[in-house]
Scaffold this motif. Structure first.
Motif, PDB file in Angstrom:
ATOM      1  N   CYS A 158     -49.631   9.971  19.059  1.00  0.00           N
ATOM      2  CA  CYS A 158     -49.521   8.901  20.049  1.00  0.00           C
ATOM      3  C   CYS A 158     -48.183   8.202  19.842  1.00  0.00           C
ATOM      4  O   CYS A 158     -47.457   8.489  18.891  1.00  0.00           O
ATOM      5  N   ALA A 159     -47.862   7.283  20.721  1.00  0.00           N
ATOM      6  CA  ALA A 159     -46.634   6.495  20.593  1.00  0.00           C
ATOM      7  C   ALA A 159     -46.753   5.539  19.410  1.00  0.00           C
ATOM      8  O   ALA A 159     -47.836   5.026  19.119  1.00  0.00           O
ATOM      9  N   SER A 160     -45.659   5.283  18.750  1.00  0.00           N
ATOM     10  CA  SER A 160     -45.667   4.404  17.578  1.00  0.00           C
ATOM     11  C   SER A 160     -46.117   2.989  17.925  1.00  0.00           C
ATOM     12  O   SER A 160     -46.708   2.303  17.093  1.00  0.00           O
ATOM     13  N   ARG A 161     -45.872   2.555  19.148  1.00  0.00           N
ATOM     14  CA  ARG A 161     -46.246   1.191  19.552  1.00  0.00           C
ATOM     15  C   ARG A 161     -47.759   0.988  19.575  1.00  0.00           C
ATOM     16  O   ARG A 161     -48.235  -0.135  19.599  1.00  0.00           O
ATOM     17  N   ARG A 162     -48.522   2.058  19.565  1.00  0.00           N
ATOM     18  CA  ARG A 162     -49.983   1.976  19.609  1.00  0.00           C
ATOM     19  C   ARG A 162     -50.599   1.659  18.249  1.00  0.00           C
ATOM     20  O   ARG A 162     -51.778   1.354  18.168  1.00  0.00           O
ATOM     21  N   LEU A 163     -49.785   1.749  17.193  1.00  0.00           N
ATOM     22  CA  LEU A 163     -50.309   1.615  15.834  1.00  0.00           C
ATOM     23  C   LEU A 163     -49.465   0.680  14.985  1.00  0.00           C
ATOM     24  O   LEU A 163     -48.247   0.599  15.156  1.00  0.00           O
ATOM     25  N   LYS A 164     -50.110   0.080  14.024  1.00  0.00           N
ATOM     26  CA  LYS A 164     -49.378  -0.583  12.949  1.00  0.00           C
ATOM     27  C   LYS A 164     -48.990   0.518  11.961  1.00  0.00           C
ATOM     28  O   LYS A 164     -49.656   1.551  11.878  1.00  0.00           O
ATOM     29  N   LYS A 165     -47.960   0.282  11.205  1.00  0.00           N
ATOM     30  CA  LYS A 165     -47.479   1.298  10.268  1.00  0.00           C
ATOM     31  C   LYS A 165     -48.583   1.766   9.318  1.00  0.00           C
ATOM     32  O   LYS A 165     -48.687   2.960   9.013  1.00  0.00           O
ATOM     33  N   GLU A 166     -49.431   0.846   8.870  1.00  0.00           N
ATOM     34  CA  GLU A 166     -50.499   1.226   7.937  1.00  0.00           C
ATOM     35  C   GLU A 166     -51.587   2.086   8.607  1.00  0.00           C
ATOM     36  O   GLU A 166     -52.428   2.660   7.928  1.00  0.00           O
ATOM     37  N   GLU A 167     -51.538   2.193   9.941  1.00  0.00           N
ATOM     38  CA  GLU A 167     -52.502   3.035  10.674  1.00  0.00           C
ATOM     39  C   GLU A 167     -51.990   4.462  10.912  1.00  0.00           C
ATOM     40  O   GLU A 167     -52.736   5.320  11.362  1.00  0.00           O
ATOM     41  N   TRP A 168     -50.729   4.712  10.613  1.00  0.00           N
ATOM     42  CA  TRP A 168     -50.168   6.044  10.796  1.00  0.00           C
ATOM     43  C   TRP A 168     -50.973   7.113  10.060  1.00  0.00           C
ATOM     44  O   TRP A 168     -51.276   8.154  10.647  1.00  0.00           O
ATOM     45  N   PRO A 169     -51.319   6.910   8.775  1.00  0.00           N
ATOM     46  CA  PRO A 169     -52.076   7.961   8.076  1.00  0.00           C
ATOM     47  C   PRO A 169     -53.399   8.310   8.757  1.00  0.00           C
ATOM     48  O   PRO A 169     -53.748   9.491   8.848  1.00  0.00           O
ATOM     49  N   THR A 170     -54.101   7.317   9.254  1.00  0.00           N
ATOM     50  CA  THR A 170     -55.374   7.576   9.932  1.00  0.00           C
ATOM     51  C   THR A 170     -55.139   8.416  11.181  1.00  0.00           C
ATOM     52  O   THR A 170     -55.870   9.372  11.446  1.00  0.00           O
ATOM     53  N   MET A 171     -54.125   8.071  11.964  1.00  0.00           N
ATOM     54  CA  MET A 171     -53.798   8.833  13.167  1.00  0.00           C
ATOM     55  C   MET A 171     -53.446  10.270  12.817  1.00  0.00           C
ATOM     56  O   MET A 171     -53.931  11.209  13.444  1.00  0.00           O
ATOM     57  N   ILE A 172     -52.626  10.455  11.810  1.00  0.00           N
ATOM     58  CA  ILE A 172     -52.215  11.803  11.403  1.00  0.00           C
ATOM     59  C   ILE A 172     -53.422  12.605  10.936  1.00  0.00           C
ATOM     60  O   ILE A 172     -53.581  13.772  11.305  1.00  0.00           O
ATOM     61  N   LYS A 173     -54.289  12.001  10.138  1.00  0.00           N
ATOM     62  CA  LYS A 173     -55.492  12.702   9.655  1.00  0.00           C
ATOM     63  C   LYS A 173     -56.400  13.113  10.808  1.00  0.00           C
ATOM     64  O   LYS A 173     -56.930  14.229  10.810  1.00  0.00           O
ATOM     65  N   LYS A 174     -56.598  12.240  11.786  1.00  0.00           N
ATOM     66  CA  LYS A 174     -57.423  12.575  12.955  1.00  0.00           C
ATOM     67  C   LYS A 174     -56.848  13.782  13.694  1.00  0.00           C
ATOM     68  O   LYS A 174     -57.581  14.671  14.105  1.00  0.00           O
ATOM     69  N   LEU A 175     -55.538  13.791  13.859  1.00  0.00           N
ATOM     70  CA  LEU A 175     -54.889  14.890  14.563  1.00  0.00           C
ATOM     71  C   LEU A 175     -54.991  16.189  13.770  1.00  0.00           C
ATOM     72  O   LEU A 175     -55.348  17.240  14.308  1.00  0.00           O
ATOM     73  N   LEU A 176     -54.706  16.113  12.476  1.00  0.00           N
ATOM     74  CA  LEU A 176     -54.722  17.325  11.647  1.00  0.00           C
ATOM     75  C   LEU A 176     -56.112  17.942  11.541  1.00  0.00           C
ATOM     76  O   LEU A 176     -56.230  19.157  11.380  1.00  0.00           O
ATOM     77  N   LYS A 177     -57.162  17.130  11.659  1.00  0.00           N
ATOM     78  CA  LYS A 177     -58.527  17.662  11.641  1.00  0.00           C
ATOM     79  C   LYS A 177     -58.769  18.628  12.792  1.00  0.00           C
ATOM     80  O   LYS A 177     -59.609  19.508  12.700  1.00  0.00           O
ATOM     81  N   LYS A 178     -58.021  18.463  13.867  1.00  0.00           N
ATOM     82  CA  LYS A 178     -58.185  19.289  15.070  1.00  0.00           C
ATOM     83  C   LYS A 178     -57.288  20.521  15.077  1.00  0.00           C
ATOM     84  O   LYS A 178     -57.378  21.341  15.983  1.00  0.00           O
ATOM     85  N   LEU A 179     -56.414  20.643  14.081  1.00  0.00           N
ATOM     86  CA  LEU A 179     -55.424  21.714  14.083  1.00  0.00           C
ATOM     87  C   LEU A 179     -55.640  22.705  12.944  1.00  0.00           C
ATOM     88  O   LEU A 179     -55.764  22.301  11.791  1.00  0.00           O
ATOM     89  N   PRO A 180     -55.642  24.001  13.246  1.00  0.00           N
ATOM     90  CA  PRO A 180     -55.716  24.984  12.174  1.00  0.00           C
ATOM     91  C   PRO A 180     -54.368  25.141  11.456  1.00  0.00           C
ATOM     92  O   PRO A 180     -53.331  24.743  11.992  1.00  0.00           O
ATOM     93  N   ILE A 181     -54.410  25.714  10.279  1.00  0.00           N
ATOM     94  CA  ILE A 181     -53.174  26.017   9.547  1.00  0.00           C
ATOM     95  C   ILE A 181     -52.293  26.879  10.440  1.00  0.00           C
ATOM     96  O   ILE A 181     -52.772  27.763  11.147  1.00  0.00           O
ATOM     97  N   GLY A 182     -51.001  26.615  10.418  1.00  0.00           N
ATOM     98  CA  GLY A 182     -50.056  27.367  11.240  1.00  0.00           C
ATOM     99  C   GLY A 182     -49.731  26.669  12.560  1.00  0.00           C
ATOM    100  O   GLY A 182     -48.875  27.127  13.310  1.00  0.00           O
TER     101      GLY A 182
END
Length: 144
Positions: free
Chosen positions: A45-69
């Motif tokens: 998502c756009a950076s304006r949607r999150l506080k910096k401390e929320e970046w890890p949560t956003m990244i983890k949510k996204l990575l859960k949906k993505l296979p290796i590669g």
């Protein structure tokens, strides 16, 4: 000006402010694909949607949906500022642990889909229209 490859893009913008790129043969002459063989692309998502401390949560949510590669294309707001870009890459690298890479900054997802069908995974974006228009798929995931 707003550059689009679909006439329905930017529905709130007046048509005289839009520039429609519809000559795909010409576009392919000027763009070399960089993601041939990569089928799944995650979008942040756009950076304006999150506080910096929320970046890890956003990244983890996204990575859960993505296979290796798979690959992740950060929203331009994570790239346009050198300090934010450096901090984002550091957080992403730690969380992804090398299982998913970040896209090169010069990759244009819309043009990549002209060469090969992709599965795009991310928050609501105009890319959902482009994916459908170009024969790819878009899977919405709530990141914030």
């Amino acid at each position: 000006a707003f550059i689009a490859i679909h006439p329905d893009a930017y529905p709130c913008i007046k048509n005289d402010m839009k520039f429609l790129l519809n000559n795909w043969v010409q576009l392919k002459k000027h763009y070399s694909p960089k993601l041939i063989g990569v089928k799944r692309i995650g979008l942040t998502c756009a950076s304006r949607r999150l506080k910096k401390e929320e970046w890890p949560t956003m990244i983890k949510k996204l990575l859960k949906k993505l296979p290796i590669g798979s690959i992740v294309k950060p929203h331009p707001s994570f790239i346009c500022n050198e300090k934010i870009n450096t901090e984002f890459k550091k957080v992403f690298k730690k969380i992804s642990n090398g299982k998913v890479d970040l896209c090169q900054e010069d990759v244009i997802i819309e043009l990549e889909m002209l060469y090969e069908k992709k599965e795009i995974i991310g928050p609501q974006t105009s890319l959902s229209k482009y994916a459908e228009y170009l024969g790819s798929t878009f899977n919405h995931v709530k990141l914030y």
